[in-house]
Design a protein around this motif. Structure first.
Motif, PDB file in Angstrom:
ATOM      1  N   UNK A  29      51.513  37.295  36.707  1.00  0.00           N
ATOM      2  CA  UNK A  29      51.279  36.358  35.604  1.00  0.00           C
ATOM      3  C   UNK A  29      50.235  35.325  36.001  1.00  0.00           C
ATOM      4  N   UNK A  30      49.257  35.135  35.129  1.00  0.00           N
ATOM      5  CA  UNK A  30      48.240  34.097  35.294  1.00  0.00           C
ATOM      6  C   UNK A  30      48.103  33.356  33.964  1.00  0.00           C
TER       7      UNK A  30
ATOM      8  N   UNK B  70      40.889  35.677  31.631  1.00  0.00           N
ATOM      9  CA  UNK B  70      41.778  36.589  32.341  1.00  0.00           C
ATOM     10  C   UNK B  70      41.036  37.876  32.703  1.00  0.00           C
ATOM     11  N   UNK B  71      41.274  38.365  33.899  1.00  0.00           N
ATOM     12  CA  UNK B  71      40.688  39.627  34.336  1.00  0.00           C
ATOM     13  C   UNK B  71      41.816  40.574  34.726  1.00  0.00           C
ATOM     14  N   UNK B  72      41.898  41.715  34.040  1.00  0.00           N
ATOM     15  CA  UNK B  72      42.927  42.726  34.301  1.00  0.00           C
ATOM     16  C   UNK B  72      42.299  43.908  35.042  1.00  0.00           C
ATOM     17  N   UNK B  73      43.054  44.468  35.990  1.00  0.00           N
ATOM     18  CA  UNK B  73      42.598  45.640  36.734  1.00  0.00           C
ATOM     19  C   UNK B  73      43.747  46.626  36.865  1.00  0.00           C
TER      20      UNK B  73
ATOM     21  N   UNK C 121      45.394  41.049  38.712  1.00  0.00           N
ATOM     22  CA  UNK C 121      45.249  40.119  37.597  1.00  0.00           C
ATOM     23  C   UNK C 121      44.697  38.822  38.153  1.00  0.00           C
ATOM     24  N   UNK C 122      43.552  38.377  37.635  1.00  0.00           N
ATOM     25  CA  UNK C 122      42.892  37.201  38.191  1.00  0.00           C
ATOM     26  C   UNK C 122      42.433  36.238  37.108  1.00  0.00           C
ATOM     27  N   UNK C 123      42.453  34.960  37.458  1.00  0.00           N
ATOM     28  CA  UNK C 123      42.018  33.852  36.600  1.00  0.00           C
ATOM     29  C   UNK C 123      40.585  33.504  36.970  1.00  0.00           C
ATOM     30  N   UNK C 124      39.702  33.499  35.974  1.00  0.00           N
ATOM     31  CA  UNK C 124      38.284  33.314  36.242  1.00  0.00           C
ATOM     32  C   UNK C 124      37.678  32.317  35.264  1.00  0.00           C
ATOM     33  N   UNK C 125      37.709  31.033  35.618  1.00  0.00           N
ATOM     34  CA  UNK C 125      36.940  30.037  34.882  1.00  0.00           C
ATOM     35  C   UNK C 125      35.480  30.147  35.286  1.00  0.00           C
ATOM     36  N   UNK C 126      34.662  29.141  34.985  1.00  0.00           N
ATOM     37  CA  UNK C 126      33.254  29.285  35.367  1.00  0.00           C
ATOM     38  C   UNK C 126      33.112  29.312  36.874  1.00  0.00           C
TER      39      UNK C 126
ATOM     40  N   UNK D 136      39.164  48.024  33.880  1.00  0.00           N
ATOM     41  CA  UNK D 136      39.116  46.566  33.967  1.00  0.00           C
ATOM     42  C   UNK D 136      38.948  45.988  32.566  1.00  0.00           C
ATOM     43  N   UNK D 137      39.490  44.803  32.382  1.00  0.00           N
ATOM     44  CA  UNK D 137      39.410  44.176  31.062  1.00  0.00           C
ATOM     45  C   UNK D 137      39.176  42.679  31.193  1.00  0.00           C
ATOM     46  N   UNK D 138      38.361  42.170  30.291  1.00  0.00           N
ATOM     47  CA  UNK D 138      38.203  40.737  30.082  1.00  0.00           C
ATOM     48  C   UNK D 138      39.217  40.334  29.017  1.00  0.00           C
TER      49      UNK D 138
END
Length: 286
Positions: A130-131, A138-141, A151-156, A184-186
């Protein structure tokens, strides 16, 4: 509710609803055996006021009992229980942590025991990553070959630091994943039209991304202001990491364009709850 899709003809995500809870999902992920996932919306919870109603943050001033009930509801709808969840500890780093069944419940039912973790990976069943979000990406793999997820959190900051690539490298290191096998998904996040940044941020993207991508990522507005496309930036990161273009999914929906449906930090001027992305592997015998 009138939802503003960025690509109304063919959005990659679709709305799902069960027992009064509404969330977003990728049909392509739903077709993968053994994978559960979802992205929450504001609908279907019990929180009140600025947190209305499906707030999934314990740290923004909401009633903790309401937040826990929200977790119970979203989990029941998507197909997991709160004690399966492992939470990130987001501080805009590019740190990615492998978690296991021993970590279940961290951030929900017990202390995390780690800090500064913006990405999570696992290959163990019944662990739900969970992020958390309110405009960041959000980045899903999913690796259907090695049965592993990330699953990763990607701000700027995470995007310019290429946490998406770091996550792929972590999956390769830990599970032997081949980037060419990954989906992968944005996830739902702020779109370029809504995301104005200052010149110092734009310069960091120009430094870290090849010149051929600059016109796709940055639209100069004058006065030292730019519109930044975090979605396209992360697509560039995915492809740089070796993920095939045809296996990259886009959200089709902006948090800031839909503040009644999704929490948005910019649209609410910080008066909001948190959305959550969830990604897990069903039990081996499920």
């Amino acid at each position: 509710m009138n939802i503003k899709w960025k690509n109304p003809k063919q959005p990659h995500m679709q709305i799902r609803e069960k027992d009064g809870v509404t969330w977003l999902a990728y049909p392509a992920f739903e077709a993968l055996p053994g994978i559960l996932h979802g992205f929450s919306t504001r609908l279907g919870g019990v929180s009140q006021g600025i947190f209305s109603s499906m707030n999934l943050s314990f740290t923004r001033g909401d009633d903790p009992d309401a937040v826990m009930e929200n977790y119970r509801r979203i989990g029941q709808a998507i197909g997991f229980t709160p004690d399966q969840i492992v939470c990130s500890d987001q501080t805009h780093t590019v740190n990615v942590r492998r978690v296991t069944a021993k970590d279940r419940g961290r951030g929900i039912l017990r202390e995390r025991g780690y800090t500064d973790v913006d990405g999570l990976v696992t290959d163990e069943p019944d662990v739900v990553l969970a992020t958390f979000y309110a405009d960041c990406v959000p980045l899903f793999f999913v690796d259907p070959v090695k049965k592993a997820i990330g699953l990763s959190h990607s701000g700027w900051r995470g995007t310019v630091g290429k946490i998406g690539k770091v996550t792929v490298e972590k999956m390769t290191e830990e599970f032997g994943s081949d980037p060419a096998d990954l989906y992968a998904a944005v996830g739902p996040s702020i779109c370029q039209d809504c995301y104005e940044v200052s010149e110092d941020v734009a310069l960091q993207f120009k430094e870290k991304f090849a010149k051929e991508y600059h016109s796709r990522l940055l639209l100069e507005k004058g006065g030292g202001k730019y519109q930044l496309n975090l979605w396209e930036a992360n697509v560039c990161v995915f492809q740089e990491a070796g993920i095939k273009k045809e296996r990259i999914l886009m959200p089709g929906i902006c948090t800031c364009c839909n503040p009644d449906f999704l929490f948005s930090h910019r649209a609410s001027q910080g008066k909001r709850g948190n959305l959550a992305a969830f990604l897990g592997i069903h039990g081996r015998n499920a």
